[in-house]
Design a protein around this motif. Structure first.
Motif, PDB file in Angstrom:
ATOM      1  N   TRP A 172      -4.406   2.561  -2.669  1.00  0.00           N
ATOM      2  CA  TRP A 172      -5.527   1.634  -2.526  1.00  0.00           C
ATOM      3  C   TRP A 172      -6.546   2.298  -1.606  1.00  0.00           C
ATOM      4  O   TRP A 172      -6.206   2.753  -0.518  1.00  0.00           O
ATOM      5  CB  TRP A 172      -5.060   0.331  -1.895  1.00  0.00           C
ATOM      6  CG  TRP A 172      -4.237  -0.516  -2.825  1.00  0.00           C
ATOM      7  CD1 TRP A 172      -4.137  -0.415  -4.177  1.00  0.00           C
ATOM      8  CD2 TRP A 172      -3.396  -1.606  -2.444  1.00  0.00           C
ATOM      9  NE1 TRP A 172      -3.290  -1.370  -4.672  1.00  0.00           N
ATOM     10  CE2 TRP A 172      -2.821  -2.120  -3.638  1.00  0.00           C
ATOM     11  CE3 TRP A 172      -3.072  -2.209  -1.229  1.00  0.00           C
ATOM     12  CZ2 TRP A 172      -1.944  -3.208  -3.632  1.00  0.00           C
ATOM     13  CZ3 TRP A 172      -2.201  -3.287  -1.220  1.00  0.00           C
ATOM     14  CH2 TRP A 172      -1.653  -3.786  -2.410  1.00  0.00           C
ATOM     15  N   ILE A 173      -7.794   2.312  -2.023  1.00  0.00           N
ATOM     16  CA  ILE A 173      -8.821   2.967  -1.207  1.00  0.00           C
ATOM     17  C   ILE A 173      -9.998   2.069  -0.869  1.00  0.00           C
ATOM     18  O   ILE A 173     -10.810   2.408  -0.010  1.00  0.00           O
ATOM     19  CB  ILE A 173      -9.341   4.263  -1.875  1.00  0.00           C
ATOM     20  CG1 ILE A 173      -9.954   3.965  -3.244  1.00  0.00           C
ATOM     21  CG2 ILE A 173      -8.225   5.292  -2.007  1.00  0.00           C
ATOM     22  CD1 ILE A 173     -10.577   5.198  -3.896  1.00  0.00           C
ATOM     23  N   SER A 174     -10.111   0.915  -1.527  1.00  0.00           N
ATOM     24  CA  SER A 174     -11.250   0.022  -1.262  1.00  0.00           C
ATOM     25  C   SER A 174     -10.765  -1.376  -0.887  1.00  0.00           C
ATOM     26  O   SER A 174      -9.934  -1.967  -1.576  1.00  0.00           O
ATOM     27  CB  SER A 174     -12.170  -0.067  -2.487  1.00  0.00           C
ATOM     28  OG  SER A 174     -12.912   1.123  -2.640  1.00  0.00           O
ATOM     29  N   PHE A 175     -11.325  -1.871   0.213  1.00  0.00           N
ATOM     30  CA  PHE A 175     -11.016  -3.209   0.714  1.00  0.00           C
ATOM     31  C   PHE A 175     -12.333  -3.917   1.001  1.00  0.00           C
ATOM     32  O   PHE A 175     -13.351  -3.273   1.261  1.00  0.00           O
ATOM     33  CB  PHE A 175     -10.172  -3.124   1.990  1.00  0.00           C
ATOM     34  CG  PHE A 175      -8.869  -2.395   1.805  1.00  0.00           C
ATOM     35  CD1 PHE A 175      -7.717  -3.072   1.474  1.00  0.00           C
ATOM     36  CD2 PHE A 175      -8.801  -1.007   1.962  1.00  0.00           C
ATOM     37  CE1 PHE A 175      -6.513  -2.399   1.301  1.00  0.00           C
ATOM     38  CE2 PHE A 175      -7.610  -0.323   1.786  1.00  0.00           C
ATOM     39  CZ  PHE A 175      -6.463  -1.031   1.454  1.00  0.00           C
ATOM     40  N   ALA A 204       0.827  -1.204   0.000  1.00  0.00           N
ATOM     41  CA  ALA A 204       0.000   0.000   0.000  1.00  0.00           C
ATOM     42  C   ALA A 204       0.866   1.261   0.000  1.00  0.00           C
ATOM     43  O   ALA A 204       0.553   2.252  -0.669  1.00  0.00           O
ATOM     44  CB  ALA A 204      -0.939  -0.001   1.200  1.00  0.00           C
ATOM     45  N   ALA A 205       1.959   1.231   0.745  1.00  0.00           N
ATOM     46  CA  ALA A 205       2.854   2.389   0.787  1.00  0.00           C
ATOM     47  C   ALA A 205       3.497   2.624  -0.583  1.00  0.00           C
ATOM     48  O   ALA A 205       3.673   3.774  -1.002  1.00  0.00           O
ATOM     49  CB  ALA A 205       3.929   2.168   1.852  1.00  0.00           C
ATOM     50  N   ARG A 206       3.834   1.571  -1.276  1.00  0.00           N
ATOM     51  CA  ARG A 206       4.485   1.718  -2.587  1.00  0.00           C
ATOM     52  C   ARG A 206       3.548   2.356  -3.607  1.00  0.00           C
ATOM     53  O   ARG A 206       3.957   3.251  -4.353  1.00  0.00           O
ATOM     54  CB  ARG A 206       4.959   0.347  -3.094  1.00  0.00           C
ATOM     55  CG  ARG A 206       6.082  -0.250  -2.270  1.00  0.00           C
ATOM     56  CD  ARG A 206       6.686  -1.462  -2.937  1.00  0.00           C
ATOM     57  NE  ARG A 206       7.449  -1.106  -4.127  1.00  0.00           N
ATOM     58  CZ  ARG A 206       8.089  -1.978  -4.877  1.00  0.00           C
ATOM     59  NH1 ARG A 206       8.040  -3.271  -4.591  1.00  0.00           N
ATOM     60  NH2 ARG A 206       8.777  -1.589  -5.934  1.00  0.00           N
ATOM     61  N   VAL A 207       2.292   1.905  -3.669  1.00  0.00           N
ATOM     62  CA  VAL A 207       1.383   2.482  -4.662  1.00  0.00           C
ATOM     63  C   VAL A 207       0.957   3.893  -4.266  1.00  0.00           C
ATOM     64  O   VAL A 207       0.760   4.753  -5.126  1.00  0.00           O
ATOM     65  CB  VAL A 207       0.158   1.572  -4.906  1.00  0.00           C
ATOM     66  CG1 VAL A 207       0.593   0.243  -5.512  1.00  0.00           C
ATOM     67  CG2 VAL A 207      -0.655   1.339  -3.634  1.00  0.00           C
TER      68      VAL A 207
END
Length: 278
Positions: A223-226, A213-216
């Motif tokens: 990432w915003i949806s889980f 998540a940190a890389r993207v």
């Protein structure tokens, strides 16, 4: 991602697919165009020596999800499906490898990313596939159903949708709007990947989520949806999907290796297939 720039994560995924072709597991997903489409940005076999375990797992997940999606597509074609839509195609090469002469392909992507892909094809001497229509769409601002209809998609006919590496970057409103539209096309099917939230993961899974998540996020594409698997399955059934297959990363690893599921660590990544049979 910024409106005027192509997706950095799409480039990263394309490089993983290309790197995979040099790996001992290359038979899992063969793609003769994976490196060609990247031109000078293509990885070399030497880069495999720099892989750590986390990078290896991500590469194998990217290759496995592509393999499974195309296996499920083959089954759909046997049932009579003759339309394929690749949502958020990035530098995906299925349209170049399409083995079905009577199947038409629609590639949908952000306008900047799609323009970049078409330039990559031209720069590397790859012809645009004649059976493929490119449809530029910003998922957060445009309705893909409207744009695809204008491009020639026949909404009354069953369609197979490949939606890989996209859902985590979209709002839930955009995700369910697209899924609702697909569910409204009887006989249609969608394959997409998603990620479980941190609270659903063990310590290793939380660490993997934090790292990726940190890389993207660092390249402006967070990432915003889980999703929680059981809740997502309920939502899909409420939309009208009556055939759902959800594979977690450990199940995917076990399917393509000799390792039992119990020995394959679950990273929190999933690949799901949902179909409305009638």
């Amino acid at each position: 991602m910024e409106d005027a720039k192509p997706s950095r994560t799409a480039l990263g995924v394309a490089r993983l697919r290309a790197l995979h072709q040099f790996s001992p597991q290359a038979a899992l997903f063969r793609d003769p165009y994976a490196s060609a489409i990247l031109g000078d940005a293509a990885p070399t076999a030497k880069e495999l020596e720099q892989e750590d375990e986390r990078s290896r797992r991500m590469r194998l997940f990217v290759a496995s999800r592509a393999r499974l999606a195309e296996d499920w597509l083959a089954a759909a074609v046997r049932r009579g499906v003759r339309q394929v839509v690749v949502l958020g195609a990035g530098l995906d090469t299925f349209s170049l490898r399409n083995p079905y002469p009577d199947v038409v392909v629609f590639e949908v992507d952000h306008p900047a990313t799609q323009a970049w892909k078409r330039k990559c094809l031209a720069d590397t001497g790859l012809a645009e596939p004649p059976a493929t229509t490119f449809v530029p769409v910003n998922f957060e601002r445009q309705n893909p159903a409207d744009e695809l209809a204008l491009a020639g998609l026949r909404p009354a006919e069953p369609t197979f949708f490949i939606w890989l590496g996209v859902v985590p970057y979209l709002s839930q409103e955009a995700i369910f709007s697209t899924l609702s539209w697909i569910a409204g096309m009887p006989g249609s099917e969608v394959v997409f990947d998603y990620s479980e939230p941190a609270e659903n993961r063990d310590a290793a899974g939380q660490a993997a989520l934090s790292f990726h998540a940190a890389r993207v996020a660092a390249v402006g594409e967070p990432w915003i949806s889980f999703f929680v698997p059981a809740a997502l399955a309920r939502s899909l059934r409420e939309l009208g999907f009556d055939e759902i297959e959800d594979l977690e990363s450990s199940e995917i690893a076990a399917r393509f290796s000799r390792a039992p599921k119990a020995e394959a660590r679950n990273s929190g990544g999933h690949l799901i297939r949902a179909r409305r049979s009638a």
